[in-house]
Design an enzyme around this catalytic site. Structure first.
Site, PDB file in Angstrom:
ATOM      1  N   THR A 121      44.526 -14.210  11.040  1.00 39.58           N
ATOM      2  CA  THR A 121      44.580 -15.649  11.286  1.00 39.58           C
ATOM      3  C   THR A 121      44.997 -16.394  10.023  1.00 39.58           C
ATOM      4  O   THR A 121      44.768 -15.902   8.921  1.00 39.58           O
ATOM      5  CB  THR A 121      43.162 -16.073  11.735  1.00 39.58           C
ATOM      6  OG1 THR A 121      42.942 -15.561  13.038  1.00 39.58           O
ATOM      7  CG2 THR A 121      42.941 -17.564  11.724  1.00 39.58           C
ATOM      8  N   ARG A 159      40.908 -15.002  26.599  1.00 37.80           N
ATOM      9  CA  ARG A 159      39.853 -14.992  25.578  1.00 37.80           C
ATOM     10  C   ARG A 159      40.178 -16.017  24.468  1.00 37.80           C
ATOM     11  O   ARG A 159      41.288 -16.076  23.965  1.00 37.80           O
ATOM     12  CB  ARG A 159      39.724 -13.591  24.972  1.00 37.80           C
ATOM     13  CG  ARG A 159      38.687 -13.474  23.849  1.00 37.80           C
ATOM     14  CD  ARG A 159      39.320 -13.615  22.472  1.00 37.80           C
ATOM     15  NE  ARG A 159      38.361 -13.436  21.380  1.00 37.80           N
ATOM     16  CZ  ARG A 159      38.626 -13.713  20.115  1.00 37.80           C
ATOM     17  NH1 ARG A 159      39.806 -14.164  19.770  1.00 37.80           N
ATOM     18  NH2 ARG A 159      37.716 -13.543  19.187  1.00 37.80           N
ATOM     19  N   VAL A 160      39.197 -16.818  24.114  1.00 39.15           N
ATOM     20  CA  VAL A 160      39.357 -17.762  23.013  1.00 39.15           C
ATOM     21  C   VAL A 160      38.268 -17.474  21.993  1.00 39.15           C
ATOM     22  O   VAL A 160      37.105 -17.310  22.354  1.00 39.15           O
ATOM     23  CB  VAL A 160      39.250 -19.219  23.531  1.00 39.15           C
ATOM     24  CG1 VAL A 160      39.229 -20.197  22.369  1.00 39.15           C
ATOM     25  CG2 VAL A 160      40.408 -19.533  24.475  1.00 39.15           C
ATOM     26  N   GLY A 161      38.645 -17.390  20.715  1.00 39.28           N
ATOM     27  CA  GLY A 161      37.662 -17.124  19.665  1.00 39.28           C
ATOM     28  C   GLY A 161      37.228 -18.399  18.967  1.00 39.28           C
ATOM     29  O   GLY A 161      37.192 -19.478  19.567  1.00 39.28           O
ATOM     30  N   ASP A 162      36.915 -18.281  17.706  1.00 41.39           N
ATOM     31  CA  ASP A 162      36.410 -19.411  16.937  1.00 41.39           C
ATOM     32  C   ASP A 162      37.502 -20.387  16.489  1.00 41.39           C
ATOM     33  O   ASP A 162      37.232 -21.571  16.270  1.00 41.39           O
ATOM     34  CB  ASP A 162      35.724 -18.889  15.662  1.00 41.39           C
ATOM     35  CG  ASP A 162      36.726 -18.122  14.786  1.00 41.39           C
ATOM     36  OD1 ASP A 162      37.303 -17.130  15.284  1.00 41.39           O
ATOM     37  OD2 ASP A 162      36.958 -18.529  13.631  1.00 41.39           O
ATOM     38  N   THR A 183      38.170 -17.134   9.066  1.00 41.38           N
ATOM     39  CA  THR A 183      38.848 -16.038   9.742  1.00 41.38           C
ATOM     40  C   THR A 183      37.857 -14.888   9.879  1.00 41.38           C
ATOM     41  O   THR A 183      36.892 -14.813   9.118  1.00 41.38           O
ATOM     42  CB  THR A 183      40.114 -15.601   8.977  1.00 41.38           C
ATOM     43  OG1 THR A 183      40.713 -14.490   9.643  1.00 41.38           O
ATOM     44  CG2 THR A 183      39.810 -15.203   7.545  1.00 41.38           C
ATOM     45  N   GLY A 184      38.086 -14.011  10.858  1.00 39.28           N
ATOM     46  CA  GLY A 184      37.167 -12.890  11.060  1.00 39.28           C
ATOM     47  C   GLY A 184      36.829 -12.714  12.525  1.00 39.28           C
ATOM     48  O   GLY A 184      37.578 -13.173  13.397  1.00 39.28           O
ATOM     49  N   GLY A 216      35.741 -13.585  15.735  1.00 39.11           N
ATOM     50  CA  GLY A 216      35.568 -14.916  16.296  1.00 39.11           C
ATOM     51  C   GLY A 216      34.286 -15.122  17.082  1.00 39.11           C
ATOM     52  O   GLY A 216      33.685 -16.203  17.045  1.00 39.11           O
TER      53      GLY A 216
HETATM   54  N1  ASP Z   1      38.937 -15.414  14.178  1.00 38.62           N
HETATM   55  C1  ASP Z   1      40.057 -14.991  14.979  1.00 38.62           C
HETATM   56  C2  ASP Z   1      39.599 -14.817  16.403  1.00 38.62           C
HETATM   57  O1  ASP Z   1      38.537 -14.241  16.610  1.00 38.62           O
HETATM   58  C3  ASP Z   1      40.668 -13.716  14.515  1.00 38.62           C
HETATM   59  C4  ASP Z   1      41.096 -13.736  13.072  1.00 38.62           C
HETATM   60  O2  ASP Z   1      40.481 -14.386  12.247  1.00 38.62           O
HETATM   61  O3  ASP Z   1      42.106 -13.095  12.779  1.00 38.62           O
HETATM   62  O4  ASP Z   1      40.331 -15.172  17.285  1.00 38.62           O
END
Ligand code: ASP
Length: 329
Positions: A193, A221-224, A243-244, A246
């Site tokens: 990200t 799917r939606v993350g953070d 980032t990480g 989510g």
């Molecule tokens: N945080 C992002 C997600 O979970 C992934 C990422 O940081 O690369 O969608």
């Protein structure tokens, strides 16, 4: 790298500054050149707009848009593909002075989702701030953006990664082992990200984050990343982009948690390390490993970052000679 070790640093900078990240994960040596180039391109774009007097939020949009079109990262062109083999993008941006924000999520036909998220901020007080999927794309068209074909977002690198992941499972929809956090682990921990935090010459700050999400995520799917408070947040003089993993970041509302800590206690480096460690200690994946990730942050007089992954791609720029720092380790 030992599970739970937090690497962090901070610098005192109280004037205009741009801090960029291009993901925190086990960035392979074969990808470092591209990441460096992407960070440089992003810093150059941000520097141009900061020097021409743009506000923090517009600079943040320019920086992230440069990374979305670069191709090295999991954002915009070059995003990781979902289980349907499609790029599905999320992005969000926030202005620390007004608390205005804009987000788009699960969009498939926007080249620069961060610019559409930025446009949502202009919709006016009390207006819609988050749009998903086709609704976001319709808004973009109404605002003069051009829709593109999903194929234009897909790179050869990500097509190959998708094929490799597809070969690892029989039934992707029922396999519990392919929950996003676990998928990251198997595929080398891709958290690619992008994001940035900016302070402009008036002391205003902004945060922005953009992603294609986790590799081989289920469709929808939606993350953070597009969630204000989770993947990005800005309030007053403090701003954060994360980032990480989510699902973990959203569970602890990490960006807001760090911003609050900075505003309440002042010390940026202790805020970034303590909150990242708290997430690691609280949220575990099915393999018993603590949640990993990274973040960049701004306070009134400092910038800093922290990560629990082997590497994090990041860069800083502030006016004056010799102030561009690019780091991947
Ligand atoms: N945080 C992002 C997600 O979970 C992934 C990422 O940081 O690369 O969608």
């Amino acid at each position: 790298m030992p599970d739970g070790l937090v690497r962090s640093a901070s610098l005192s900078i109280d004037g205009p500054v741009i801090l960029v990240h291009g993901g925190a994960w086990d960035i392979p040596n074969t990808a470092t050149e591209d990441h460096r180039d992407g960070l440089k391109t992003a810093v150059a774009a941000g520097r141009r707009s900061l020097e021409s007097g743009e506000s923090a939020v517009d600079v943040a949009a320019d920086v992230v848009a440069a990374m979305e079109s670069h191709g090295a990262f999991d954002a915009g062109r070059g995003a990781m593909l979902n289980q349907d083999g499609r790029a599905q993008l999320d992005a969000g941006i926030m202005d620390g002075s007004s608390l205005d924000y804009g987000s788009v999520m699960a969009v498939e036909r926007l080249a620069d989702p961060i610019r559409v998220a930025r446009r949502l901020m202009d919709a006016g007080e009390g207006q819609v701030r988050i749009l998903a999927g086709e609704g976001a794309e319709r808004f973009a068209v109404a605002e003069g953006f051009t829709l593109i074909d999903n194929d234009e977002l897909i790179s050869e690198r990500e097509r190959e990664r998708f094929e490799a992941l597809r070969g690892q499972v029989d039934d992707v929809h029922t396999s519990q082992s392919f929950l996003p956090g676990v998928t990251n682990r198997r595929s080398g921990g891709g958290h690619d990200t992008v994001g940035c935090v900016v302070r402009d010459e008036n002391g205003h700050v902004a945060a922005a984050t953009s992603t294609g999400g986790t590799p081989f995520k289920p469709a929808g799917r939606v993350g953070d990343s597009p969630l204000p408070g989770s993947g990005f947040y800005a309030d007053g003089e403090a701003a954060v982009s994360c980032t990480g993993w989510g699902e973990a970041i959203a569970a602890v509302v990490l960006a807001h948690d760090v911003v609050r800590r900075i505003l309440d206690h002042g010390d940026l480096e202790s805020a970034v390390t303590s909150r990242l460690r708290a997430m690691h200690d609280r949220i575990r994946n099915p393999h018993g490993e603590g949640a990993r990730g990274g973040l960049i942050a701004l306070s009134e007089s400092a910038v800093g970052w922290a990560y629990t992954t082997p590497r994090m791609a990041r860069a800083i720029w502030a006016p004056g000679p010799g102030t561009v720092h690019l780091q991947l380790s």
